[in-house]
Design a protein around this motif. Sequence first.
Motif, PDB file in Angstrom:
ATOM      1  N   THR A 129      37.207  27.413 -17.452  1.00 58.22           N
ATOM      2  CA  THR A 129      37.581  28.740 -17.960  1.00 58.22           C
ATOM      3  C   THR A 129      36.608  29.087 -19.082  1.00 58.22           C
ATOM      4  O   THR A 129      36.918  28.912 -20.267  1.00 58.22           O
ATOM      5  N   PRO A 130      35.399  29.581 -18.746  1.00 56.96           N
ATOM      6  CA  PRO A 130      34.330  29.708 -19.743  1.00 56.96           C
ATOM      7  C   PRO A 130      34.594  30.734 -20.829  1.00 56.96           C
ATOM      8  O   PRO A 130      33.905  30.723 -21.852  1.00 56.96           O
ATOM      9  N   GLU A 131      35.574  31.620 -20.648  1.00 58.39           N
ATOM     10  CA  GLU A 131      35.848  32.621 -21.671  1.00 58.39           C
ATOM     11  C   GLU A 131      36.757  32.096 -22.779  1.00 58.39           C
ATOM     12  O   GLU A 131      37.005  32.798 -23.756  1.00 58.39           O
ATOM     13  N   MET A 134      45.461  25.663 -15.731  1.00 59.01           N
ATOM     14  CA  MET A 134      44.635  26.822 -15.367  1.00 59.01           C
ATOM     15  C   MET A 134      43.260  26.328 -14.946  1.00 59.01           C
ATOM     16  O   MET A 134      42.580  25.636 -15.713  1.00 59.01           O
ATOM     17  N   GLU A 135      42.875  26.672 -13.728  1.00 58.05           N
ATOM     18  CA  GLU A 135      41.578  26.236 -13.200  1.00 58.05           C
ATOM     19  C   GLU A 135      40.878  27.409 -12.527  1.00 58.05           C
ATOM     20  O   GLU A 135      41.385  28.000 -11.576  1.00 58.05           O
ATOM     21  N   ARG A 136      39.714  27.743 -13.066  1.00 55.58           N
ATOM     22  CA  ARG A 136      38.876  28.807 -12.520  1.00 55.58           C
ATOM     23  C   ARG A 136      39.648  30.117 -12.357  1.00 55.58           C
ATOM     24  O   ARG A 136      39.649  30.733 -11.282  1.00 55.58           O
ATOM     25  N   ILE A 137      40.320  30.521 -13.379  1.00 62.53           N
ATOM     26  CA  ILE A 137      40.978  31.820 -13.377  1.00 62.53           C
ATOM     27  C   ILE A 137      40.423  32.632 -14.543  1.00 62.53           C
ATOM     28  O   ILE A 137      39.826  32.089 -15.483  1.00 62.53           O
ATOM     29  N   GLN A 138      40.611  33.940 -14.465  1.00 62.04           N
ATOM     30  CA  GLN A 138      40.090  34.841 -15.495  1.00 62.04           C
ATOM     31  C   GLN A 138      41.073  34.871 -16.666  1.00 62.04           C
ATOM     32  O   GLN A 138      42.022  35.644 -16.680  1.00 62.04           O
ATOM     33  N   VAL A 139      40.812  34.030 -17.643  1.00 59.14           N
ATOM     34  CA  VAL A 139      41.639  33.968 -18.839  1.00 59.14           C
ATOM     35  C   VAL A 139      40.723  33.717 -20.033  1.00 59.14           C
ATOM     36  O   VAL A 139      39.713  33.012 -19.923  1.00 59.14           O
TER      37      VAL A 139
END
Length: 533
Positions: free
Chosen positions: A307-309, A280-285
């Motif tokens: 994925t900062p979240e 997962m790269e730069r996705i909203q997760v």
Amino acid sequence: MGQSLSAAKLRSRRDWDQRQRSKPKSTSLICPMQAEEAEERERSSIDGSSDFISNLPDECLASIFQSLSPADRKRCCLVCRRWLIIEGQSRHRLSLNAQSDLHPLIPCIFSRFDAVTKLALKCDRRSVSIGDEALVLISERCRNLIRLKLRACRDLTDAGMSAFAKNCIGLKKLSCGSCSFGAKGMNAVLDNCPALEELSVKRLRGITDGAAAEPIGPGVAAAALKTICLKELYNGQCFGPLIIGAKNLKSLKLFRCSGDWDKLFPLIVERVTDLIDIHMERIQVSDVGLVAISNCSNLEILHLVKTPECTNAGLSAVGEKCKLLRKLHIDGWKANRIGDQGLIAVAKSCPNLQELVLIGLNPTKLSLEMLASNCLNLERLALCGSDTVGDAEISCIAVKCIALKKLCIKSCPVSDHGMEALATGCPNLIKVKVKKCRGVTPEGVDWLRAIRGTLTVNLDIGEQLVASASDGGAQDDGVEFPPMVAGQIGTPSIASSSMGRSTSFKFLGLLSGRSFVSCTLRRLASSNDCSQT
């Protein structure tokens, strides 16, 4: 002596000509080419210089061609008509410039290359690509196609992809990038190609954005799919039905695909139970998605890139349940939301960890010591862009990481004292790469090499690159540093089939070589100036 041999050859040639004239005409159906080859072989045997290559069966000659490079194959096909035919019939892989002027040449090309099973159609982004008619014509002549790669074929539509899918039902791998067809064309492939195992989609322009997007999949191909890779899609979630329906899926890679993936991951994990690799790269997760992923008990490879979240809580859930994890790459993007807590959870429950890449994180000696003590199979470690990894942490790694073979350190507050710790620790260490660590000097690298002569050490301090190895300073292609922009390590995957260096390392080596040459020239120039004064 020489005259007698010449006379003997003349007599044998004269006798051979007389026998040929006295022979009755053969009524066997032999083509003129075969007759000429037979006569040439008989003449050469009389002269004592047999042409063994001409006697090779077609199968052996084809096997030789397949081991040659493309350039050598092109040269060989110009030797004679027989080689031209065999080379064309034995070529299974073909790459074509898919501009619009290719269309009239298709019959001629595929009449010669009639055994192609792997085809790449690539068009320049500034040129007009082939259209539906050309793709349909290719599919009619390549019904045994198993791999297709489409790049920047912007004039292909859903109709062309539908006709292609009906003709090439044995397709196993499809990769398309910057194409203009949409969901209908993709669904046609999924409905007509039951053997499809790998699907890679990048910038598919025909997919509409928003809730009105037509869902893609699952189709009959979902049962065989093992790898799905989605890149830079405005609405990648329209592939949700396909991912959920691919019950045998092993690898799922998502790069910069918009949408809320926290809603999909619980559904995916519920249906797809054999996932091994998730990227997962730069996705909203967020942690919601990571908690769902933690139910993949067979997970072995996990990439969390920018994925900062995602926080310690989500990583802890993965570490506690995914006990088979062997490769973990995390780019925290300097968000400071993943640290010691999550890494300690991984260290406690994942003893099979072999490769660990930490970028933009701030682990301390507490978590690194736990990882080194519990993960006894850790062989590759990369620490990049960390403010907390200093000499004490490197010393801890040197003492605890017994199995470590490759170590990368980039942009960390490490000095020569940390290098001194490596002189007596990590007995299996073979490669060390240090980049942009201001405290490490060339003198420290030279000292480390003197102590451990078999250890390869590469030091990059700004413009200067010092390569130190047991072979007299030759640069090695071992552990690679990831570009900070890309945010991922460049070490090759275990499942990769590539036999050469990666593109990122070639580029890095090229830049490093130039810097080394320019630095050397500057030193020579300064020494000349000093000598003249």
